[in-house]
Enzyme design. Structure first.
Site, PDB file in Angstrom:
ATOM      1  N   ARG A  42       0.765  -1.257  -0.082  1.00 35.44           N
ATOM      2  CA  ARG A  42       0.195  -0.064   0.009  1.00 35.44           C
ATOM      3  C   ARG A  42       0.951   1.335   0.087  1.00 35.44           C
ATOM      4  O   ARG A  42       0.690   2.190   0.775  1.00 35.44           O
ATOM      5  CB  ARG A  42      -0.892  -0.095   1.106  1.00 35.44           C
ATOM      6  CG  ARG A  42      -1.884  -1.055   1.366  1.00 35.44           C
ATOM      7  CD  ARG A  42      -2.921  -1.060   0.189  1.00 35.44           C
ATOM      8  NE  ARG A  42      -4.142  -1.897   0.554  1.00 35.44           N
ATOM      9  CZ  ARG A  42      -4.054  -3.146   0.169  1.00 35.44           C
ATOM     10  NH1 ARG A  42      -3.057  -3.717  -0.600  1.00 35.44           N
ATOM     11  NH2 ARG A  42      -5.102  -3.912  -0.014  1.00 35.44           N
ATOM     12  N   SER A  72     -10.340  -0.697   3.781  1.00 34.08           N
ATOM     13  CA  SER A  72      -9.279  -1.110   4.948  1.00 34.08           C
ATOM     14  C   SER A  72      -9.108   0.209   5.508  1.00 34.08           C
ATOM     15  O   SER A  72      -8.642   1.145   4.977  1.00 34.08           O
ATOM     16  CB  SER A  72      -8.545  -1.928   4.662  1.00 34.08           C
ATOM     17  OG  SER A  72      -8.677  -3.256   4.093  1.00 34.08           O
ATOM     18  N   GLU A 101      -4.532   3.556   6.651  1.00 29.29           N
ATOM     19  CA  GLU A 101      -4.553   3.584   5.099  1.00 29.29           C
ATOM     20  C   GLU A 101      -4.779   4.803   4.299  1.00 29.29           C
ATOM     21  O   GLU A 101      -4.147   5.188   3.301  1.00 29.29           O
ATOM     22  CB  GLU A 101      -5.189   2.162   4.842  1.00 29.29           C
ATOM     23  CG  GLU A 101      -4.467   1.556   3.825  1.00 29.29           C
ATOM     24  CD  GLU A 101      -5.177   0.864   2.643  1.00 29.29           C
ATOM     25  OE1 GLU A 101      -5.427   1.442   1.464  1.00 29.29           O
ATOM     26  OE2 GLU A 101      -6.157  -0.096   3.299  1.00 29.29           O
TER      27      GLU A 101
HETATM   28  N1  EPU Z   1     -10.470 -10.691  10.851  1.00 32.62           N
HETATM   29  C1  EPU Z   1     -11.258 -11.053  12.070  1.00 32.62           C
HETATM   30  N2  EPU Z   1     -12.136 -10.045  12.137  1.00 32.62           N
HETATM   31  C2  EPU Z   1     -12.535  -8.935  11.577  1.00 32.62           C
HETATM   32  C3  EPU Z   1     -11.945  -8.665  10.325  1.00 32.62           C
HETATM   33  C4  EPU Z   1     -10.831  -9.743   9.970  1.00 32.62           C
HETATM   34  O1  EPU Z   1     -11.008 -11.971  12.812  1.00 32.62           O
HETATM   35  O2  EPU Z   1     -13.308  -8.357  11.867  1.00 32.62           O
HETATM   36  C5  EPU Z   1      -9.746 -11.888  10.278  1.00 32.62           C
HETATM   37  C6  EPU Z   1     -10.314 -12.696   9.330  1.00 32.62           C
HETATM   38  O3  EPU Z   1     -11.063 -13.868   9.696  1.00 32.62           O
HETATM   39  C7  EPU Z   1      -9.194 -13.214   8.611  1.00 32.62           C
HETATM   40  C8  EPU Z   1      -8.033 -12.016   8.640  1.00 32.62           C
HETATM   41  O4  EPU Z   1      -8.433 -11.367   9.783  1.00 32.62           O
HETATM   42  O5  EPU Z   1      -8.722 -14.463   9.185  1.00 32.62           O
HETATM   43  C9  EPU Z   1      -7.974 -11.304   7.353  1.00 32.62           C
HETATM   44  O6  EPU Z   1      -9.241 -10.715   7.019  1.00 32.62           O
HETATM   45  P1  EPU Z   1      -9.478 -10.546   5.535  1.00 32.62           P
HETATM   46  O7  EPU Z   1      -9.268 -11.834   4.788  1.00 32.62           O
HETATM   47  O8  EPU Z   1     -10.960 -10.043   5.360  1.00 32.62           O
HETATM   48  O9  EPU Z   1      -8.396  -9.464   4.811  1.00 32.62           O
HETATM   49  P2  EPU Z   1      -7.856  -8.120   5.494  1.00 32.62           P
HETATM   50  O10 EPU Z   1      -6.609  -8.408   5.851  1.00 32.62           O
HETATM   51  O11 EPU Z   1      -8.646  -7.625   6.409  1.00 32.62           O
HETATM   52  C10 EPU Z   1      -6.805  -7.384   3.188  1.00 32.62           C
HETATM   53  C11 EPU Z   1      -6.753  -5.932   2.577  1.00 32.62           C
HETATM   54  C12 EPU Z   1      -8.039  -5.715   1.897  1.00 32.62           C
HETATM   55  C13 EPU Z   1      -8.404  -6.943   0.768  1.00 32.62           C
HETATM   56  C14 EPU Z   1      -8.252  -8.267   1.472  1.00 32.62           C
HETATM   57  C15 EPU Z   1      -8.407  -9.262   0.415  1.00 32.62           C
HETATM   58  C16 EPU Z   1      -5.292  -4.335   3.691  1.00 32.62           C
HETATM   59  C17 EPU Z   1      -5.312  -3.354   4.764  1.00 32.62           C
HETATM   60  N3  EPU Z   1      -6.578  -4.790   3.568  1.00 32.62           N
HETATM   61  O12 EPU Z   1      -7.972  -7.276   4.242  1.00 32.62           O
HETATM   62  O13 EPU Z   1      -7.930  -4.630   1.079  1.00 32.62           O
HETATM   63  O14 EPU Z   1      -9.456  -6.775   0.031  1.00 32.62           O
HETATM   64  O15 EPU Z   1      -7.021  -8.223   2.119  1.00 32.62           O
HETATM   65  O16 EPU Z   1      -7.072  -9.429  -0.219  1.00 32.62           O
HETATM   66  O17 EPU Z   1      -4.251  -4.853   3.329  1.00 32.62           O
HETATM   67  C18 EPU Z   1      -8.359  -2.137   1.188  1.00 32.62           C
HETATM   68  O18 EPU Z   1      -6.966  -2.080   1.208  1.00 32.62           O
HETATM   69  O19 EPU Z   1      -8.913  -1.051   1.284  1.00 32.62           O
HETATM   70  C19 EPU Z   1      -8.778  -3.301   1.160  1.00 32.62           C
HETATM   71  C20 EPU Z   1     -10.268  -3.706   1.389  1.00 32.62           C
END
Ligand code: EPU
Length: 357
Positions: free
Chosen positions: A164, A253, A353
């Protein structure tokens, strides 16, 4: 060049925050940028470049001249046995550009479906989702230096992509600050991206490593999915997990996923065995910020009209609407409260972010 005075910015940011721009210029072409430089009232004023407004938090009216990027155009510029090179205008809506490439038979961007924002913003924060980052599909971009009016092109190495992150997020004077960029390479507030070219490798190979996608593939019982199937799955996953900005204002995010050393991680796991973590190729460990925030009990909570989304704690949302919308101040108060509780419990500092304006 279309110049608007006292322009409402609420329709121009996906959080739906009400604010105004003293001066807003709609930029439809490179010539419009030259016209801005030729205009004695505009040339020396500070500028703020706005794409789809999907990654900004407005904390008040904007005094800088807002350059709203609306340069359009999508075309195949080169086709070799190794890749399709597709060029898009900075003002194209990102998701529409992804759909266009697939409809024309140039797969490769399907994992990045439904990310809000415009093409011009995609290199700025090196957008990424479901195992693919923009830098994996990036060929080059064209930009204009606002200070000199000169146009220039950058390849991937010159963009200094990180998680990012890119040269477009760093001020020109920034020294090496952990971003790995040499002094003077920052282009924030200086360069306006006008066109982006994508390198879509041939033969196309699906990227399915991400858990949610693998699960979808197994459920569908499809061994070798097409790019269009992956596109549809990514759209379904995102719609189920993330709020549609057209319905509930948000900026995706709100925090970056933090990285820690293996020692720090072992220390946290000893206290919090369920913590979600992923080893990175460089030996560091990435933690899921959404999990950290969720563990602190924030999911579904609000401060004023700023809320934490019920289905994904990493996403902050606007619980107001129209004239009754959340303010940027309320969003930042909630963000700070979340940062404090995550720091107190885990000793980890979350970094926002979106760009706070
Ligand atoms: N999780 C929780 N509780 C929550 C949210 C997440 O326990 O409320 C856990 C999920 O169960 C999972 C882990 O955290 O095990 C990761 O969650 P998720 O797969 O939703 O991905 P993320 O790391 O929260 C990132 C990116 C997103 C992107 C997704 C999919 C960043 C900051 N965010 O989210 O990007 O869509 O992976 O690749 O890197 C963005 O940048 O705006 C964005 C939406």
């Amino acid at each position: 060049m279309v110049v608007e005075k006292n322009a409402p910015l609420q329709p121009c940011n996906t959080f739906g925050i009400a604010a105004r721009a003293q001066t807003l210029v709609r930029v439809h072409s490179v010539d419009d940028l030259r016209a801005v430089r030729a205009d004695p009232q505009l040339v020396h004023a500070p500028k703020f470049v706005l794409g789809g407004g999907s990654n900004i938090i407005l904390t008040g009216d904007v005094k800088s001249v807002v350059l709203k990027m609306e340069i359009k155009g999508l075309r195949l510029v080169e086709e070799t046995s190794k890749a399709w090179i597709v060029e898009a205008g900075a003002g194209e809506v990102w998701h529409d550009a992804v759909a266009w490439t697939l409809a024309h038979g140039y797969p490769g961007l399907e994992n990045l479906a439904l990310i809000p924002g415009t093409v011009g913003a995609s290199p700025v924060q090196n957008i990424g989702a479901y195992g693919v980052e923009l830098q994996d599909r990036f060929e080059s971009l064209d930009a204009i230096d606002l200070a000199t009016g000169q146009s220039f092109s950058l390849d991937a190495a010159q963009c200094g992509f990180g998680y990012r992150d890119s040269v477009f997020k760093h001020a020109p004077s920034e020294a090496q600050d952990g971003s790995g960029l040499p002094r003077g390479m920052g282009l924030a507030g200086r360069a306006v991206i006008t066109h982006v070219r994508f390198r879509l490798p041939r033969p196309w190979k699906p990227v399915l490593g991400y858990l949610d996608l693998e699960r979808r593939r197994a459920e569908a019982g499809v061994e070798h999915p097409s790019a269009t199937q992956i596109f549809d799955w990514v759209c379904d996953i995102r719609r189920a997990k993330l709020p549609d900005p057209a319905v509930v204002g948000n900026a995706g995010s709100f925090f970056k996923n933090p990285t820690v050393s293996p020692d720090q991680c072992a220390d946290i796991i000893a206290r919090e065995p369920k913590i979600v973590h992923y080893p990175m190729p460089d030996g560091s460990i990435k933690l899921a910020a959404g999990w950290l925030i969720d563990a602190c009990g924030w999911k579904g909570k609000s401060i004023g009209k700023a809320g934490v989304y019920e289905k994904q704690a990493l996403v902050l949302v606007n619980r107001g609407q129209g004239a009754d919308s959340v303010t940027g101040g309320e969003v930042m108060t909630l963000a700070k409260a979340i940062q404090t509780s995550v720091y107190e419990r885990f000793g980890i500092r979350l970094e926002p972010e979106p760009v706070v304006v």
